[in-house]
Design a protein around this motif. Structure first.
Motif, PDB file in Angstrom:
ATOM      1  N   ALA A  63      73.758  95.564  52.617  1.00 37.95           N
ATOM      2  CA  ALA A  63      73.887  95.567  53.742  1.00 37.95           C
ATOM      3  C   ALA A  63      72.398  95.747  54.312  1.00 37.95           C
ATOM      4  CB  ALA A  63      74.624  96.872  54.207  1.00 37.95           C
ATOM      5  N   GLN A  64      71.627  96.506  53.920  1.00 43.93           N
ATOM      6  CA  GLN A  64      70.206  96.697  54.509  1.00 43.93           C
ATOM      7  C   GLN A  64      69.012  95.997  53.855  1.00 43.93           C
ATOM      8  OE1 GLN A  64      69.768 101.162  55.039  1.00 43.93           O
ATOM      9  NE2 GLN A  64      71.832 101.180  55.535  1.00 43.93           N
ATOM     10  N   GLY A  65      69.215  95.732  52.661  1.00 43.32           N
ATOM     11  CA  GLY A  65      67.981  95.125  51.908  1.00 43.32           C
ATOM     12  C   GLY A  65      67.814  93.505  52.565  1.00 43.32           C
ATOM     13  N   LEU A  66      66.506  93.277  52.410  1.00 41.80           N
ATOM     14  CA  LEU A  66      66.048  91.995  53.016  1.00 41.80           C
ATOM     15  C   LEU A  66      65.733  90.727  51.807  1.00 41.80           C
ATOM     16  CD1 LEU A  66      63.385  93.437  55.550  1.00 41.80           C
ATOM     17  CD2 LEU A  66      65.737  92.918  56.181  1.00 41.80           C
ATOM     18  N   ARG A  67      66.404  90.008  51.533  1.00 39.37           N
ATOM     19  CA  ARG A  67      66.362  89.064  50.589  1.00 39.37           C
ATOM     20  C   ARG A  67      65.130  88.156  50.983  1.00 39.37           C
ATOM     21  NH1 ARG A  67      70.324  84.274  49.205  1.00 39.37           N
ATOM     22  NH2 ARG A  67      68.711  83.132  50.359  1.00 39.37           N
ATOM     23  N   HIS A  68      64.206  88.099  50.135  1.00 39.53           N
ATOM     24  CA  HIS A  68      63.018  87.131  50.424  1.00 39.53           C
ATOM     25  C   HIS A  68      63.146  86.183  49.056  1.00 39.53           C
ATOM     26  CE1 HIS A  68      60.056  89.930  52.858  1.00 39.53           C
ATOM     27  NE2 HIS A  68      61.433  89.913  53.364  1.00 39.53           N
ATOM     28  N   ASP A  69      62.721  84.809  49.672  1.00 41.92           N
ATOM     29  CA  ASP A  69      62.928  83.587  48.914  1.00 41.92           C
ATOM     30  C   ASP A  69      61.495  83.234  48.558  1.00 41.92           C
ATOM     31  OD1 ASP A  69      65.653  83.696  48.601  1.00 41.92           O
ATOM     32  OD2 ASP A  69      66.140  82.315  50.159  1.00 41.92           O
ATOM     33  N   GLY A  70      60.254  84.070  48.737  1.00 39.35           N
ATOM     34  CA  GLY A  70      59.114  83.424  48.496  1.00 39.35           C
ATOM     35  C   GLY A  70      57.991  84.276  48.844  1.00 39.35           C
ATOM     36  N   ILE A  71      56.898  84.136  48.679  1.00 38.88           N
ATOM     37  CA  ILE A  71      55.624  84.956  49.139  1.00 38.88           C
ATOM     38  C   ILE A  71      54.588  84.150  49.586  1.00 38.88           C
ATOM     39  CG2 ILE A  71      55.911  86.912  47.471  1.00 38.88           C
ATOM     40  CD1 ILE A  71      53.840  85.881  45.901  1.00 38.88           C
ATOM     41  N   HIS A  72      53.789  84.335  50.392  1.00 37.40           N
ATOM     42  CA  HIS A  72      52.616  83.560  50.920  1.00 37.40           C
ATOM     43  C   HIS A  72      51.207  84.009  50.007  1.00 37.40           C
ATOM     44  CE1 HIS A  72      55.180  81.967  54.134  1.00 37.40           C
ATOM     45  NE2 HIS A  72      55.347  83.153  54.310  1.00 37.40           N
ATOM     46  N   LEU A  73      50.744  83.227  49.455  1.00 34.88           N
ATOM     47  CA  LEU A  73      49.367  83.162  49.078  1.00 34.88           C
ATOM     48  C   LEU A  73      48.093  82.729  50.270  1.00 34.88           C
ATOM     49  CD1 LEU A  73      49.636  82.438  45.323  1.00 34.88           C
ATOM     50  CD2 LEU A  73      49.726  84.396  46.030  1.00 34.88           C
ATOM     51  N   GLN A  74      47.252  83.537  50.507  1.00 33.74           N
ATOM     52  CA  GLN A  74      46.235  83.120  51.510  1.00 33.74           C
ATOM     53  C   GLN A  74      44.996  83.487  50.892  1.00 33.74           C
ATOM     54  OE1 GLN A  74      47.167  84.689  55.394  1.00 33.74           O
ATOM     55  NE2 GLN A  74      45.210  85.236  55.802  1.00 33.74           N
ATOM     56  N   TRP A  75      44.021  82.462  51.474  1.00 36.61           N
ATOM     57  CA  TRP A  75      42.510  82.806  51.413  1.00 36.61           C
ATOM     58  C   TRP A  75      41.994  82.390  52.819  1.00 36.61           C
ATOM     59  CZ3 TRP A  75      45.112  79.680  47.815  1.00 36.61           C
ATOM     60  CH2 TRP A  75      44.879  78.175  48.178  1.00 36.61           C
ATOM     61  N   PRO A  76      40.862  82.541  53.327  1.00 38.64           N
ATOM     62  CA  PRO A  76      40.263  82.031  54.396  1.00 38.64           C
ATOM     63  C   PRO A  76      40.643  80.751  54.726  1.00 38.64           C
ATOM     64  CG  PRO A  76      38.764  83.884  53.569  1.00 38.64           C
ATOM     65  CD  PRO A  76      39.806  83.423  52.633  1.00 38.64           C
ATOM     66  N   GLY A  77      41.351  80.571  55.944  1.00 40.07           N
ATOM     67  CA  GLY A  77      41.715  79.513  56.757  1.00 40.07           C
ATOM     68  C   GLY A  77      42.910  78.768  55.746  1.00 40.07           C
ATOM     69  N   GLU A  78      43.655  79.158  54.863  1.00 45.93           N
ATOM     70  CA  GLU A  78      44.661  78.665  54.368  1.00 45.93           C
ATOM     71  C   GLU A  78      45.699  79.685  53.960  1.00 45.93           C
ATOM     72  OE1 GLU A  78      44.041  75.625  51.414  1.00 45.93           O
ATOM     73  OE2 GLU A  78      41.956  75.245  51.804  1.00 45.93           O
ATOM     74  N   ARG A  79      47.015  79.237  54.017  1.00 43.21           N
ATOM     75  CA  ARG A  79      48.026  80.100  53.667  1.00 43.21           C
ATOM     76  C   ARG A  79      49.256  78.956  53.065  1.00 43.21           C
ATOM     77  NH1 ARG A  79      50.658  83.844  58.051  1.00 43.21           N
ATOM     78  NH2 ARG A  79      48.854  84.930  57.762  1.00 43.21           N
ATOM     79  N   HIS A  80      49.780  79.659  51.610  1.00 40.56           N
ATOM     80  CA  HIS A  80      50.649  78.669  51.277  1.00 40.56           C
ATOM     81  C   HIS A  80      51.888  79.530  50.632  1.00 40.56           C
ATOM     82  CE1 HIS A  80      47.611  75.218  50.738  1.00 40.56           C
ATOM     83  NE2 HIS A  80      46.723  76.341  50.884  1.00 40.56           N
ATOM     84  N   ARG A  81      52.876  78.915  50.851  1.00 41.58           N
ATOM     85  CA  ARG A  81      54.192  79.593  50.394  1.00 41.58           C
ATOM     86  C   ARG A  81      54.418  79.168  48.778  1.00 41.58           C
ATOM     87  NH1 ARG A  81      59.777  78.775  50.850  1.00 41.58           N
ATOM     88  NH2 ARG A  81      61.078  80.814  51.061  1.00 41.58           N
ATOM     89  N   TYR A 197      50.044  87.658  50.505  1.00 37.72           N
ATOM     90  CA  TYR A 197      49.084  88.216  49.472  1.00 37.72           C
ATOM     91  C   TYR A 197      47.765  87.640  50.001  1.00 37.72           C
ATOM     92  CZ  TYR A 197      52.433  90.475  46.382  1.00 37.72           C
ATOM     93  OH  TYR A 197      53.515  91.252  45.979  1.00 37.72           O
ATOM     94  N   ALA A 198      46.556  88.087  50.496  1.00 37.78           N
ATOM     95  CA  ALA A 198      45.536  87.691  50.699  1.00 37.78           C
ATOM     96  C   ALA A 198      44.478  87.672  50.120  1.00 37.78           C
ATOM     97  CB  ALA A 198      45.242  88.053  52.383  1.00 37.78           C
ATOM     98  N   TRP A 199      43.664  86.872  49.685  1.00 42.03           N
ATOM     99  CA  TRP A 199      42.082  87.132  48.968  1.00 42.03           C
ATOM    100  C   TRP A 199      41.194  87.018  50.400  1.00 42.03           C
ATOM    101  CZ3 TRP A 199      37.683  84.472  49.427  1.00 42.03           C
ATOM    102  CH2 TRP A 199      36.657  85.047  48.285  1.00 42.03           C
ATOM    103  N   HIS A 200      40.071  87.925  50.283  1.00 36.80           N
ATOM    104  CA  HIS A 200      39.183  87.711  51.360  1.00 36.80           C
ATOM    105  C   HIS A 200      38.024  88.304  50.922  1.00 36.80           C
ATOM    106  CE1 HIS A 200      37.296  88.457  55.143  1.00 36.80           C
ATOM    107  NE2 HIS A 200      37.791  87.673  55.680  1.00 36.80           N
ATOM    108  N   PRO A 201      36.700  87.737  51.305  1.00 35.72           N
ATOM    109  CA  PRO A 201      35.599  88.088  50.659  1.00 35.72           C
ATOM    110  C   PRO A 201      35.283  89.882  50.917  1.00 35.72           C
ATOM    111  CG  PRO A 201      35.292  86.197  51.770  1.00 35.72           C
ATOM    112  CD  PRO A 201      36.620  86.530  52.041  1.00 35.72           C
ATOM    113  N   ASP A 202      36.012  90.459  51.983  1.00 33.99           N
ATOM    114  CA  ASP A 202      35.865  91.710  52.176  1.00 33.99           C
ATOM    115  C   ASP A 202      36.619  92.507  51.351  1.00 33.99           C
ATOM    116  OD1 ASP A 202      34.062  91.097  54.049  1.00 33.99           O
ATOM    117  OD2 ASP A 202      35.499  91.469  55.789  1.00 33.99           O
ATOM    118  N   GLY A 203      37.758  91.843  50.530  1.00 28.00           N
ATOM    119  CA  GLY A 203      38.591  92.687  49.790  1.00 28.00           C
ATOM    120  C   GLY A 203      39.980  92.246  50.151  1.00 28.00           C
TER     121      GLY A 203
END
Length: 390
Positions: A63-81, A197-203
């Motif tokens: 009833a309350q859980g959120l089903r997720h069918d993927g994640i996003h991977l990111q680095w500066p300027g790009e995001r991919h599912r 999930y984001a990779w960035h030079p700052d961390g």
């Protein structure tokens, strides 16, 4: 049977066994309010969800859980599912460990099964024999003794069960990380449909959620950082920088809670000594990057419950004798995956490592084979990876 610890592992195991007619007593040093409120994991693998449903404690989850069918991977300027169902046919659910614990506590109390909170002076005795016992003082100050056929240590890394195994038999493997996660719970609707999930030079940074109105966010910080040095404004600035993407806006709001959590990998053996069996954090810890901690505990429980039910119904110890190997096969696979995700996404200040991380991320998002490996592990491997004891 006696279970030490009323976290998700101890509660689920006792629920499964009680439902099958096995007498089971659970003791917990903390209060009910504490165990139902402590923030921990929030991602449930497909096999975990399947088991909770089969155990009859999945109503609120559905009833309350959120089903997720993927994640996003990111680095500066790009995001991919990464599309989980397309790659594996499986999904994950956002449903906090606190909610799982509430469901299991409610189920145990509804069944009238013994569950003792706020106990003290807990000790295990004679675990190397066929007649182990647990002693404790209950919340009312009465000294008690449980004579059991089996004792299960589900009392976490700092519990009393693992140290009761003779030191001469114990072996541990550990990997420390020089960084930590600064996490915040914020009263703001999530700015994303699925985790980023984001990779960035700052961390590293992670955008997650707990509900349609509550966001859970993390930033990588040095392991020596203090929460007092991170006012809310500094946290939001770091999140805006590391999660920023043209055309996308990070929503902000009041910070309800914040904390810094260290990161490490830890595996202990044996997971069984005589009639004492360890499950969950009592035997292993993984960094949170791969969302494996709670799910590994549930996998331990699934394997041990099958073995205990065989033992209590027929007296056979075949599956009990194979418990550790069957559990550790999956533990090491999940430990590797958690290490791999952590190593790929967290910066170390080394330019060479940074280029390797970006190359790995690019491979994952451009190769179906590489993306499938991530999806298979993230959504959950089978609870038992081998056909039987070895």
């Amino acid at each position: 049977m006696a279970v030490v610890g009323a976290g998700p592992a101890g509660l689920l195991l006792s629920h499964l066994l009680t439902a099958a007619g096995v007498d089971c007593v659970v003791v917990e040093a903390r209060s009910r309010a504490y165990v139902e409120a402590r923030l921990r994991a929030g991602i449930l693998e497909q096999p975990t969800v399947d088991l909770l449903r089969a155990a009859g404690v999945g109503e609120r989850l559905d009833a309350q859980g959120l089903r997720h069918d993927g994640i996003h991977l990111q680095w500066p300027g790009e995001r991919h599912r990464i599309d989980f169902p397309a790659l594996t046919g499986r999904s994950v659910w956002v449903y906090g460990q606190t909610e799982v614990v509430k469901d299991l506590v409610a189920a145990r109390l509804a069944a009238g099964a013994p569950l003792h909170f706020e106990v003290s002076d807990v000790a295990v005795h004679d675990v190397g024999t066929t007649s182990p016992r647990v002693s404790f003082t209950d919340a009312g100050g009465t000294a008690r003794r449980l004579d059991a056929d089996v004792v299960v240590g589900a009392d976490g890394f700092h519990g009393i069960c693992r140290p009761s195994i003779p030191a001469a038999l114990a072996r541990t493997w550990e990997r420390g990380y020089p960084f930590a996660w600064l996490g915040v719970l914020a009263e703001v609707p999530p700015s994303t449909d699925e985790l980023i999930y984001a990779w960035h030079p700052d961390g590293f940074a992670l955008h997650s959620m707990r509900s349609p109105s509550i966001s859970r966010l993390y930033v990588q910080v040095d392991a020596t950082e203090r929460i007092e040095d991170w006012p809310d404004e500094r946290i939001w600035e770091a999140l805006q920088t590391r999660l920023g993407l043209p055309g996308w806006t990070l929503g902000t709001g009041p910070v309800l809670e914040k904390s810094i959590t260290g990161m490490r990998s830890f595996v202990s053996s044996p997971m069984r000594h005589g009639r004492l069996f360890l499950v969950g954090d009592a035997a292993h810890i993984v960094p949170p990057t791969g969302a494996k901690g709670l799910n590994l505990a549930v996998a331990d429980v699934a394997v041990l419950a099958e073995a205990l039910l065989e033992f209590f119904s027929s007296g056979s110890q075949t599956l009990l004798d194979g418990y550790e190997q069957r559990a550790l096969d999956r533990v090491w696979r999940a430990t590797h995956f958690s290490w791999w995700m952590t190593s790929m996404l967290h910066t170390s200040g080394d330019g060479f490592d940074a280029r390797l991380q970006l190359a790995q991320l690019q491979q994952v998002v451009s190769s179906t084979a590489a993306a499938t490996v991530l999806a298979e592990n993230y959504t959950g491997l089978p609870h038992a990876l081998v056909g039987g004891p070895r």
